[in-house]
Scaffold this motif. Structure first.
Motif, short mmCIF file in Angstrom:
data_model
loop_
_atom_site.label_atom_id
_atom_site.label_comp_id
_atom_site.label_asym_id
_atom_site.label_seq_id
_atom_site.Cartn_x
_atom_site.Cartn_y
_atom_site.Cartn_z
N SER A 35 0.84 -1.21 0.00
CA SER A 35 0.00 0.00 0.00
C SER A 35 0.86 1.25 0.00
O SER A 35 0.54 2.24 -0.69
CB SER A 35 -0.92 -0.01 1.23
OG SER A 35 -1.76 -1.14 1.22
N ARG A 36 1.93 1.26 0.77
CA ARG A 36 2.81 2.44 0.79
C ARG A 36 3.45 2.67 -0.58
O ARG A 36 3.64 3.81 -0.99
CB ARG A 36 3.88 2.24 1.86
CG ARG A 36 3.35 2.46 3.26
CD ARG A 36 4.39 2.12 4.31
NE ARG A 36 3.89 2.40 5.64
CZ ARG A 36 4.46 1.95 6.76
NH1 ARG A 36 5.54 1.19 6.68
NH2 ARG A 36 3.94 2.27 7.93
N TYR A 39 0.28 4.08 -2.87
CA TYR A 39 -0.27 5.41 -2.56
C TYR A 39 0.81 6.49 -2.52
O TYR A 39 0.55 7.65 -2.80
CB TYR A 39 -1.03 5.38 -1.23
CG TYR A 39 -2.37 4.70 -1.34
CD1 TYR A 39 -3.45 5.32 -1.97
CD2 TYR A 39 -2.56 3.42 -0.83
CE1 TYR A 39 -4.69 4.69 -2.08
CE2 TYR A 39 -3.79 2.79 -0.92
CZ TYR A 39 -4.84 3.43 -1.55
OH TYR A 39 -6.06 2.81 -1.66
N GLU A 43 0.97 9.56 4.70
CA GLU A 43 -0.06 9.19 5.68
C GLU A 43 0.44 8.06 6.57
O GLU A 43 1.26 7.24 6.16
CB GLU A 43 -1.34 8.75 4.96
CG GLU A 43 -2.04 9.87 4.21
CD GLU A 43 -3.27 9.37 3.47
OE1 GLU A 43 -4.34 9.95 3.64
OE2 GLU A 43 -3.14 8.37 2.74
N LEU A 45 -0.26 4.82 7.62
CA LEU A 45 -1.12 3.71 7.22
C LEU A 45 -1.04 2.56 8.21
O LEU A 45 0.00 2.32 8.84
CB LEU A 45 -0.71 3.22 5.82
CG LEU A 45 -0.81 4.26 4.69
CD1 LEU A 45 -0.35 3.66 3.37
CD2 LEU A 45 -2.25 4.79 4.57
N THR A 47 -2.73 -1.67 8.76
CA THR A 47 -3.52 -2.79 8.23
C THR A 47 -4.03 -3.66 9.36
O THR A 47 -3.41 -3.75 10.43
CB THR A 47 -2.68 -3.64 7.26
OG1 THR A 47 -1.48 -4.05 7.93
CG2 THR A 47 -2.32 -2.86 6.01
N LEU A 58 -7.33 -1.73 5.22
CA LEU A 58 -6.29 -0.70 5.24
C LEU A 58 -6.89 0.60 5.76
O LEU A 58 -7.99 0.99 5.35
CB LEU A 58 -5.74 -0.50 3.83
CG LEU A 58 -4.68 0.59 3.66
CD1 LEU A 58 -3.39 0.23 4.41
CD2 LEU A 58 -4.37 0.80 2.16
N ALA A 60 -5.97 4.82 7.15
CA ALA A 60 -5.06 5.94 7.35
C ALA A 60 -5.36 6.53 8.72
O ALA A 60 -6.51 6.94 8.98
CB ALA A 60 -5.25 6.99 6.26
N LYS A 98 -9.22 2.87 3.54
CA LYS A 98 -8.70 3.08 2.19
C LYS A 98 -8.85 1.78 1.41
O LYS A 98 -8.85 0.69 1.98
CB LYS A 98 -7.22 3.52 2.24
CG LYS A 98 -7.00 4.86 2.93
CD LYS A 98 -5.54 5.26 2.90
CE LYS A 98 -5.10 5.78 1.55
NZ LYS A 98 -5.71 7.08 1.20
#
Length: 422
Positions: A35-36, A39, A43, A45, A47, A58, A60, A98
């Motif tokens: 995800s990092r 995106y 932010e 993040l 999980t 996921l 934020a 997200k």
């Protein structure tokens, strides 16, 4: 009913011998990493694995503050209260969901690599924790394959390596063969098998004796030292705590049955069992076995050097093939051993006596020369004294001649005076 993903996770955990929670954590970390990368934001993040649905959610995370300085990680109190009502307060955290279905194939591949890495790390940690406390223990293993001369063996579900340098020269192996080896070490960070096995370590010999000899197992007989040249010869020093128990006989067994079992396990390696003693001379005498020793003398106690004298015909046996017997004896006793035959020792003593006689003769000649020198000095002194005396006598004679001349002159004058008067 349990979802299929959770069932797969539990089966994998059971196969690898790790906890299911470890795999779930690995999945969460994998999705977070993917995800990092997707995106590409600042932010915060997070999980979370949902065990009911099998999905990874996921979020934020934003921190509620009075004054916002970073929109990516902070939210104002007013906005938070608009979203969640009056319950929102400063210093609380809010989770904003997200999407994860947009991560794509590359992100999924990244997640897969992270999961495999985490599972391998957990598996290696478990192997290290299980076998690190078993270093020095003899275990059974099965030959699996060969890799560049090294032997890969199986211990249950775990692979171990038997390096070429830890293999005996007298042994050969085939896949599927069962062998016993000692655990020499466990490496946490090594690539490939973590467990290092050995067939040449003296610890293997000691453990085999403990398994075969009841007296060693119950502590009546103690092994005080063991040295090996794997595949050729070994020496073991034993000691009995009870006076009535023969330590060597207890290890040999009836008709050699106990020691023969160990020799078969080591593929014909010769084993000398000697009795340990606190007396260094007696211990060295025993360690030279099977050669018979005439006498042992300590040359240098500080440097731990001893001299061993054997019969001429026993010299080659005492030294052994390429010095093997005396080398093992030196390792076992901790003394540096100098072996000589009786003939060599006799010649050495004769040379010492000869050197001593020559020294005494030279000393006698020196004393004679000294005496002669003293006599010459005395004679010279006597001659010198005589010369001095003669010189004094001549001096006295010379001194007396003027007196005599005066007296003669006086007499002549008297005679002339008397004639004149007549």
């Amino acid at each position: 009913m349990q979802n299929p993903l959770m069932q797969t996770i539990e089966a994998l955990a059971k196969e690898k011998g790790i906890e299911a929670e470890t795999i779930i954590t690995a999945i969460e970390d994998a999705v977070l990493t993917a995800s990092r990368k997707y995106y590409k934001t600042n932010e915060n993040l997070k999980t979370r694995f949902n065990q009911e649905t099998g999905q990874v959610d996921l979020f934020a995370i934003k921190h509620i503050v009075s004054d916002v300085t970073n929109d990516a990680t902070e939210i104002s109190l007013k906005e938070a209260q608009e979203l969640y009502g009056e319950e929102a307060e400063v210093d609380m955290e809010i989770e904003f969901p997200k999407r994860t279905d947009v991560l794509g194939r590359i992100a999924a591949q990244t997640a897969k690599q992270v999961i495999f890495q985490k599972v391998r790390e957990a598996e290696r940690d478990n192997v290290f924790a299980e076998y690190n406390d078993r270093v020095g223990e003899v275990i059974n293993s099965t030959v699996k394959r060969f890799e560049n001369g090294d032997l890969i063996v199986e211990i249950g579900r775990v692979e171990a390596v038997l390096p070429r340098k830890e293999q005996s020269r007298a042994e050969s192996y085939t896949p599927g063969e069962r062998i016993r080896a000692v655990i020499k070490g466990v490496n946490r960070s090594a690539k490939g098998p973590q467990i290092l096995m050995s067939r040449t370590d003296p610890a293997l010999l000691i453990k085999l004796f403990e398994q075969e000899v009841p007296g060693i197992y119950d502590g009546t007989v103690m092994i005080r030292g063991a040295v090996r040249e794997a595949g050729d010869r070994a020496k073991v020093a034993v000691f009995s705590r009870e006076r009535d128990v023969d330590p060597v006989g207890a290890c040999v067994g009836m008709k050699g049955t106990r020691v023969q079992a160990i020799i078969r396990e080591l593929r014909g390696e010769k084993i000398d069992i000697v009795e340990w003693s606190e007396d260094s001379v007696l211990f060295v005498t025993n360690a030279i076995s099977p050669a018979k020793v005439q006498r042992v003398s300590i040359v240098d106690d500080k440097e731990r050097v001893v001299e061993v004298v054997v019969e001429d015909k026993q010299l080659s046996l005492a030294i052994g093939k390429k010095g093997q017997n005396v080398r093992l004896a030196a390792k076992l006793t901790g003394w540096r051993i100098d072996i000589k035959s009786e003939e060599e020792k006799r010649k050495e003593v004769e040379l010492q006596f000869g050197a001593l006689e020559v020294g005494e003769g030279e000393a006698a000649v020196g004393e004679g020369e000294a005496a002669a020198s003293e006599g010459e000095a005395a004679a010279a002194e006597t001659e010198s004294e005589g010369a001095v005396a003669e010189t004094e006598t001549e001096s006295v004679a010379d001194a007396s001649e003027p007196g005599e001349s005066t007296e003669s002159t006086a007499a002549t004058e008297t005679a002339v005076h008397e004639r004149e008067e007549v």
